[in-house]
Design a protein around this motif. Sequence first.
Motif, short mmCIF file in Angstrom:
data_model
loop_
_atom_site.label_atom_id
_atom_site.label_comp_id
_atom_site.label_asym_id
_atom_site.label_seq_id
_atom_site.Cartn_x
_atom_site.Cartn_y
_atom_site.Cartn_z
N UNK A 22 7.04 -3.05 1.35
CA UNK A 22 6.13 -4.19 1.34
C UNK A 22 5.02 -4.01 2.37
N UNK A 23 5.40 -3.56 3.57
CA UNK A 23 4.39 -3.35 4.62
C UNK A 23 3.42 -2.24 4.24
N UNK A 24 3.91 -1.20 3.60
CA UNK A 24 3.02 -0.12 3.17
C UNK A 24 2.01 -0.62 2.14
N UNK A 25 2.47 -1.45 1.20
CA UNK A 25 1.54 -1.99 0.21
C UNK A 25 0.47 -2.86 0.83
N UNK A 26 0.84 -3.70 1.78
CA UNK A 26 -0.14 -4.55 2.44
C UNK A 26 -1.08 -3.74 3.32
N UNK A 27 -0.58 -2.66 3.93
CA UNK A 27 -1.43 -1.82 4.76
C UNK A 27 -2.51 -1.14 3.94
N UNK A 28 -2.23 -0.87 2.67
CA UNK A 28 -3.26 -0.26 1.83
C UNK A 28 -4.48 -1.18 1.71
N UNK A 29 -4.26 -2.48 1.68
CA UNK A 29 -5.39 -3.42 1.62
C UNK A 29 -6.19 -3.35 2.91
N UNK A 30 -5.52 -3.21 4.04
CA UNK A 30 -6.21 -3.09 5.32
C UNK A 30 -7.10 -1.84 5.34
N UNK A 31 -6.58 -0.72 4.85
CA UNK A 31 -7.39 0.50 4.79
C UNK A 31 -8.56 0.34 3.82
N UNK A 32 -8.34 -0.39 2.72
CA UNK A 32 -9.45 -0.61 1.78
C UNK A 32 -10.55 -1.45 2.42
N UNK A 33 -10.19 -2.43 3.22
CA UNK A 33 -11.20 -3.23 3.91
C UNK A 33 -12.02 -2.37 4.87
N UNK A 34 -11.44 -1.31 5.40
CA UNK A 34 -12.15 -0.40 6.31
C UNK A 34 -12.79 0.76 5.54
N UNK A 35 -12.70 0.73 4.19
CA UNK A 35 -13.27 1.77 3.32
C UNK A 35 -12.66 3.14 3.60
N UNK A 36 -11.41 3.16 3.93
CA UNK A 36 -10.67 4.42 4.08
C UNK A 36 -9.79 4.57 2.83
N UNK A 37 -10.44 5.00 1.76
CA UNK A 37 -9.85 4.93 0.43
C UNK A 37 -8.67 5.87 0.26
N UNK A 38 -8.77 7.06 0.82
CA UNK A 38 -7.66 8.00 0.66
C UNK A 38 -6.38 7.46 1.28
N UNK A 39 -6.49 6.88 2.48
CA UNK A 39 -5.30 6.31 3.12
C UNK A 39 -4.77 5.10 2.35
N UNK A 40 -5.66 4.37 1.69
CA UNK A 40 -5.19 3.25 0.87
C UNK A 40 -4.32 3.75 -0.28
N UNK A 41 -4.75 4.85 -0.92
CA UNK A 41 -3.93 5.43 -2.00
C UNK A 41 -2.62 5.97 -1.45
N UNK A 42 -2.68 6.60 -0.28
CA UNK A 42 -1.46 7.15 0.33
C UNK A 42 -0.45 6.04 0.63
N UNK A 43 -0.90 4.88 1.07
CA UNK A 43 0.01 3.79 1.38
C UNK A 43 0.70 3.26 0.11
N UNK A 44 -0.05 3.18 -0.99
CA UNK A 44 0.58 2.75 -2.25
C UNK A 44 1.62 3.78 -2.70
#
Length: 317
Positions: A22-44
Amino acid sequence: MRALAAPPGIKFLPNAITVLALCAGLTSVNFALRERWFLAVVMIATAAVLDSLDGPAARLLDASSRIGAELDSLSDCVSFGIAPALVMFLWALDDNPLGWAFCLVYAVCTTLRLARFNSALDDEAPPAWSKLFFTGIPSPAGALLALQPLSLDVRLGHPDRPEGDFWWTNSWVIGIWLVLIGILMVSKVPSIALKNVFIPARLILPSLILLVIAVTAAFYEPQIMFALGLFVYVAHLPYAAWKRRHLREHPELFEDPTRRRARARARRNNRMRPRIPGKVRVAGRYRDGRPLPRAARPRPVADQPDRPRPLGRRRLR
């Protein structure tokens, strides 16, 4: 898998894995807000890996519970329904007039798919072969498929190229793609449950070699290997549909994987069991040359009582 006698304190481990997903999924949104798209995909993707571990951990530790099942569904709804929709909206659908509607359709389809899965758990007498398949694609696979355009753009895009240079980065294409993935999740298209896949003994070594090659290639080209893996997953859906229809029409062909593994293990143990030469009699002696005990020595023919020879047996010479 046999349950282990675990200490009471360690039985919270499956729920802890679910919370980490659950925390990893929510962290992906945080990375998306910072436009760090690769890390957002990695978190999912990390949430998908953790989601595949909590169930086996609960069965291994004999820690299955109703609250764990509900927590798992809520975590999947956030990590694979809400988080991918927000990531895709922030990446490409913010300027589209129907972008938020596309994201809502995807998130609602994920929720309906999880609700149907929970209701299927109450079915007391499902067919034996049904546990080999999922009805619709699972929510982790749906989330990874939904993020596929973003993953390809991270790998193939270039800072000097204008936005939307590739056809799959067009906002309308991405919106339609999200809706199609949502429909696949709530549809009755079957997909094979990988946890019940049985690998024959002769294919174990080639499978391990392919796995090592795939993992090595993933270190150098993670986005490309990610795309290839999802392509193979989508390509197997027609085979899964044919296999389920075939088993529904011929249920006698199904064999429980647990019994099949137990029988294969028994055959393997019998082949590996050492032979004891001292218990094999050859011409009045053991095979190692030691004489038989007097009581076990064969008597002369004249001393043996006349007995009718049983029919159907071959005389030993």
